[in-house]
Design a protein around this motif. Structure first.
Motif, PDB file in Angstrom:
ATOM      1  N   HIS A  62      15.430   5.539  -3.436  1.00  0.00           N
ATOM      2  CA  HIS A  62      14.507   6.660  -3.265  1.00  0.00           C
ATOM      3  C   HIS A  62      14.233   6.866  -1.780  1.00  0.00           C
ATOM      4  O   HIS A  62      14.307   5.912  -1.001  1.00  0.00           O
ATOM      5  N   THR A  63      13.900   8.094  -1.420  1.00  0.00           N
ATOM      6  CA  THR A  63      13.474   8.384  -0.054  1.00  0.00           C
ATOM      7  C   THR A  63      12.083   8.997  -0.091  1.00  0.00           C
ATOM      8  O   THR A  63      11.712   9.677  -1.052  1.00  0.00           O
ATOM      9  N   LEU A  64      11.323   8.743   0.940  1.00  0.00           N
ATOM     10  CA  LEU A  64       9.959   9.237   1.050  1.00  0.00           C
ATOM     11  C   LEU A  64       9.962  10.527   1.855  1.00  0.00           C
ATOM     12  O   LEU A  64      10.415  10.544   3.003  1.00  0.00           O
ATOM     13  N   LEU A  65       9.491  11.605   1.242  1.00  0.00           N
ATOM     14  CA  LEU A  65       9.426  12.902   1.909  1.00  0.00           C
ATOM     15  C   LEU A  65       7.992  13.390   1.964  1.00  0.00           C
ATOM     16  O   LEU A  65       7.179  13.091   1.089  1.00  0.00           O
ATOM     17  N   THR A  97       5.241   4.980  10.242  1.00  0.00           N
ATOM     18  CA  THR A  97       4.085   4.156   9.860  1.00  0.00           C
ATOM     19  C   THR A  97       2.837   5.016   9.717  1.00  0.00           C
ATOM     20  O   THR A  97       2.097   4.900   8.733  1.00  0.00           O
ATOM     21  N   GLU A  98       2.600   5.900  10.683  1.00  0.00           N
ATOM     22  CA  GLU A  98       1.417   6.779  10.636  1.00  0.00           C
ATOM     23  C   GLU A  98       1.451   7.696   9.422  1.00  0.00           C
ATOM     24  O   GLU A  98       0.437   7.879   8.753  1.00  0.00           O
ATOM     25  N   GLU A  99       2.605   8.285   9.143  1.00  0.00           N
ATOM     26  CA  GLU A  99       2.696   9.295   8.096  1.00  0.00           C
ATOM     27  C   GLU A  99       2.854   8.714   6.697  1.00  0.00           C
ATOM     28  O   GLU A  99       2.606   9.407   5.715  1.00  0.00           O
ATOM     29  N   SER A 100       3.266   7.452   6.595  1.00  0.00           N
ATOM     30  CA  SER A 100       3.453   6.844   5.276  1.00  0.00           C
ATOM     31  C   SER A 100       2.328   5.892   4.898  1.00  0.00           C
ATOM     32  O   SER A 100       2.133   5.600   3.721  1.00  0.00           O
ATOM     33  N   GLY A 101       1.631   5.352   5.894  1.00  0.00           N
ATOM     34  CA  GLY A 101       0.611   4.335   5.630  1.00  0.00           C
ATOM     35  C   GLY A 101       1.214   2.995   5.231  1.00  0.00           C
ATOM     36  O   GLY A 101       0.500   2.112   4.762  1.00  0.00           O
ATOM     37  N   ILE A 102       2.506   2.819   5.425  1.00  0.00           N
ATOM     38  CA  ILE A 102       3.193   1.589   5.011  1.00  0.00           C
ATOM     39  C   ILE A 102       3.394   0.682   6.224  1.00  0.00           C
ATOM     40  O   ILE A 102       3.979   1.100   7.230  1.00  0.00           O
ATOM     41  N   ASP A 103       2.920  -0.556   6.115  1.00  0.00           N
ATOM     42  CA  ASP A 103       3.177  -1.557   7.145  1.00  0.00           C
ATOM     43  C   ASP A 103       4.463  -2.308   6.810  1.00  0.00           C
ATOM     44  O   ASP A 103       4.870  -2.377   5.644  1.00  0.00           O
ATOM     45  N   THR A 143       3.551   0.971  -1.142  1.00  0.00           N
ATOM     46  CA  THR A 143       2.847   2.136  -1.660  1.00  0.00           C
ATOM     47  C   THR A 143       2.525   3.049  -0.489  1.00  0.00           C
ATOM     48  O   THR A 143       1.857   2.639   0.460  1.00  0.00           O
ATOM     49  N   ALA A 144       2.988   4.283  -0.565  1.00  0.00           N
ATOM     50  CA  ALA A 144       2.744   5.247   0.506  1.00  0.00           C
ATOM     51  C   ALA A 144       1.365   5.867   0.341  1.00  0.00           C
ATOM     52  O   ALA A 144       0.879   6.062  -0.769  1.00  0.00           O
ATOM     53  N   ASP A 152       1.510  16.764   0.846  1.00  0.00           N
ATOM     54  CA  ASP A 152       1.868  15.836  -0.222  1.00  0.00           C
ATOM     55  C   ASP A 152       2.874  14.834   0.343  1.00  0.00           C
ATOM     56  O   ASP A 152       3.531  15.098   1.345  1.00  0.00           O
ATOM     57  N   LEU A 153       2.971  13.707  -0.310  1.00  0.00           N
ATOM     58  CA  LEU A 153       3.888  12.640   0.093  1.00  0.00           C
ATOM     59  C   LEU A 153       4.441  12.054  -1.192  1.00  0.00           C
ATOM     60  O   LEU A 153       3.673  11.676  -2.080  1.00  0.00           O
ATOM     61  N   ARG A 154       5.782  11.995  -1.296  1.00  0.00           N
ATOM     62  CA  ARG A 154       6.355  11.588  -2.579  1.00  0.00           C
ATOM     63  C   ARG A 154       7.692  10.873  -2.385  1.00  0.00           C
ATOM     64  O   ARG A 154       8.479  11.236  -1.528  1.00  0.00           O
ATOM     65  N   TRP A 155       7.924   9.852  -3.228  1.00  0.00           N
ATOM     66  CA  TRP A 155       9.231   9.192  -3.301  1.00  0.00           C
ATOM     67  C   TRP A 155      10.136  10.052  -4.172  1.00  0.00           C
ATOM     68  O   TRP A 155       9.770  10.426  -5.276  1.00  0.00           O
ATOM     69  N   TRP A 156      11.334  10.349  -3.684  1.00  0.00           N
ATOM     70  CA  TRP A 156      12.311  11.151  -4.415  1.00  0.00           C
ATOM     71  C   TRP A 156      13.561  10.314  -4.677  1.00  0.00           C
ATOM     72  O   TRP A 156      14.071   9.672  -3.763  1.00  0.00           O
ATOM     73  N   PRO A 157      14.086  10.353  -5.910  1.00  0.00           N
ATOM     74  CA  PRO A 157      15.388   9.714  -6.148  1.00  0.00           C
ATOM     75  C   PRO A 157      16.434  10.386  -5.262  1.00  0.00           C
ATOM     76  O   PRO A 157      16.419  11.615  -5.098  1.00  0.00           O
TER      77      PRO A 157
END
Length: 181
Positions: A62-65, A97-103, A143-144, A152-157
């Protein structure tokens, strides 16, 4: 010249483009960098380099868009280079990191894709983004968290990306171990 400008010249100068189209963009970016000391600054009205992150999950499925508020499309994470970013790679990782909130994101050593596109960005006037894109892998179970920069922020296949996404899914699965973060 700024450290990030020097880094951009070194990175793009050494980058082995995967196709003739990518090679042509690489040369255009190098020419722009040679002509403009401010090529990495958002204040450069004719255009400026940006740093993006093609974020994939730990499994690479998946990719995060982000649904960009100004552009109105699903895009990869990324954006403007800041004055204190020492490298393109550091700028891309900071943006991701800023846009996803993922460390704990892991970024590829070299870019995986380049793009030049017209945009009306924070300058408020039409310009061009000369985008340098890195592959970024999220840690297992990440978790984003949507930032204020996104609608919006979403994982896409990877096989089900939006029709107007700005890159082919094959960019996210480059051949060989060197591009993998």
């Amino acid at each position: 010249m700024s450290p990030v400008h020097d880094d951009a010249v070194a990175v793009l100068g050494a980058w082995d483009a995967p196709s003739a189209d990518q090679s042509a963009i690489r040369y255009a970016l190098l020419a722009f960098l040679a002509a403009r000391e401010d090529a990495c600054a958002r204040a450069c009205v004719p255009g400026h380099l940006t740093a993006s992150a093609l974020v994939v999950d730990a499994a690479g499925e998946h990719t995060l868009l982000t649904l960009h508020p100004r552009v109105g499309r699903w895009l990869q994470l990324g954006g403007h280079i800041e004055a204190d970013d020492p490298t393109l790679r550091a700028a891309a990782l900071r943006e991701a990191t800023e846009e996803s909130g993922i460390d704990g994101l892991e970024i590829s050593a070299a870019p995986v894709h380049l793009d030049v596109h017209p945009v009306t960005c924070s300058l408020g006037v039409p310009t061009r983004h000369l985008d340098v894109r890195y592959l970024v892998r999220a840690p297992e179970g990440a978790t984003a968290v949507r930032s204020e920069e996104s609608v919006d922020l979403r994982w896409w296949p990877l096989a089900e990306l939006p029709d107007d996404v700005a890159f082919a899914w094959s960019v996210l699965t480059p051949p060989g171990p060197s591009a993998r973060p």
